[in-house]
Design a protein around this motif. Sequence first.
Motif, short mmCIF file in Angstrom:
data_model
loop_
_atom_site.label_atom_id
_atom_site.label_comp_id
_atom_site.label_asym_id
_atom_site.label_seq_id
_atom_site.Cartn_x
_atom_site.Cartn_y
_atom_site.Cartn_z
N CYS A 134 18.67 86.79 53.44
CA CYS A 134 18.16 87.55 52.29
C CYS A 134 16.67 87.39 52.08
N ASP A 135 16.03 88.49 51.70
CA ASP A 135 14.62 88.46 51.28
C ASP A 135 14.51 88.20 49.78
N HIS A 136 15.49 88.70 49.04
CA HIS A 136 15.49 88.60 47.57
C HIS A 136 16.83 87.98 47.16
N VAL A 137 16.79 87.01 46.26
CA VAL A 137 18.02 86.34 45.86
C VAL A 137 18.19 86.37 44.35
N CYS A 138 19.44 86.40 43.93
CA CYS A 138 19.79 86.33 42.52
C CYS A 138 20.99 85.38 42.40
N LEU A 151 12.93 85.34 47.88
CA LEU A 151 13.31 83.98 48.24
C LEU A 151 12.10 83.08 48.42
N ALA A 152 11.07 83.58 49.09
CA ALA A 152 9.88 82.75 49.33
C ALA A 152 9.25 82.31 48.01
N ARG A 153 9.20 83.24 47.05
CA ARG A 153 8.60 82.90 45.75
C ARG A 153 9.49 81.94 44.97
N VAL A 154 10.80 82.16 45.02
CA VAL A 154 11.74 81.27 44.31
C VAL A 154 11.59 79.84 44.82
N LEU A 243 17.73 76.73 49.22
CA LEU A 243 18.41 77.47 48.16
C LEU A 243 19.59 76.67 47.61
N GLN A 244 20.22 75.89 48.49
CA GLN A 244 21.32 75.02 48.05
C GLN A 244 20.81 74.01 47.01
N GLN A 245 19.66 73.41 47.29
CA GLN A 245 19.08 72.42 46.37
C GLN A 245 18.70 73.09 45.04
N ILE A 246 18.12 74.27 45.13
CA ILE A 246 17.73 74.99 43.91
C ILE A 246 18.97 75.32 43.09
N PHE A 247 20.04 75.76 43.76
CA PHE A 247 21.29 76.08 43.06
C PHE A 247 21.81 74.86 42.32
#
Length: 258
Positions: A134-138, A151-154, A243-247
Amino acid sequence: MPVRREVLDRVGYLPEERGLYRRMRVRDLLAFLAELKGVPGRASQPRIAAWLERFDLADRAEDRVQDLSKGMQQKLQFIAAVLHEPQVVVLDEPFGGLDPINQRILREIVTELRGKGCTLLFSTHLIENAERLCDHVCIIARGRKIVDGPLARVRREHGGTYIALTLDGADEPGADGPGADGLGAAQRSVQSIREAPLVERVTADGSELEVALIDGAQSNEFLAWLVERGISLRRFERVEPSLQQIFIERVGVEPDRV
């Protein structure tokens, strides 16, 4: 507001639950679903043959759907979602029932579709696949939107200091035999790292660790701490948070519990 038929024909959808006619034969089913999306039989047959070959299903073209395994049915359902060459594809847990080889094939195809300008909406609890594709995640948890953006910005804006570690020798035969405390060498190293004064959180997958340091901690300080305790490393790298860590940090629980 009603949606026009020509708009719907530009959308492909793969639901999480099976939506196939079980008594139909594979080739006939795909031809029927393609025709529902405006692709006549003469145009769909070459596409069907190519997709079945891509997913190693060419020899099952005359079988009934009910005779296919769960993984084969998942591949068939994906083919049905993209056979009419849609501009937008919605994928709900597309990797369900697929073995690692077919998961890789599906990731390759998704990447190819994206490269051709297709827009893909991808719903999953498998965070690593979302991060790869994914380029964009929600991230939505308990009905609330927790994270939304490129994703890069998140990852960049999440902040903090994160270290990717690979423990050396932890996967070698006999390297993880239990000691007097009942723990193997790798387990003792992970436990020591979890209890380190500079560490806030550790996400471990065997010998692979992602370590979040406390505010103000420096990566060189943490490396010195590891060396002092004789923890042997194959990899030590400062990284952006996964992303796992952020979640985990934003939601507070593992993805499969939300």
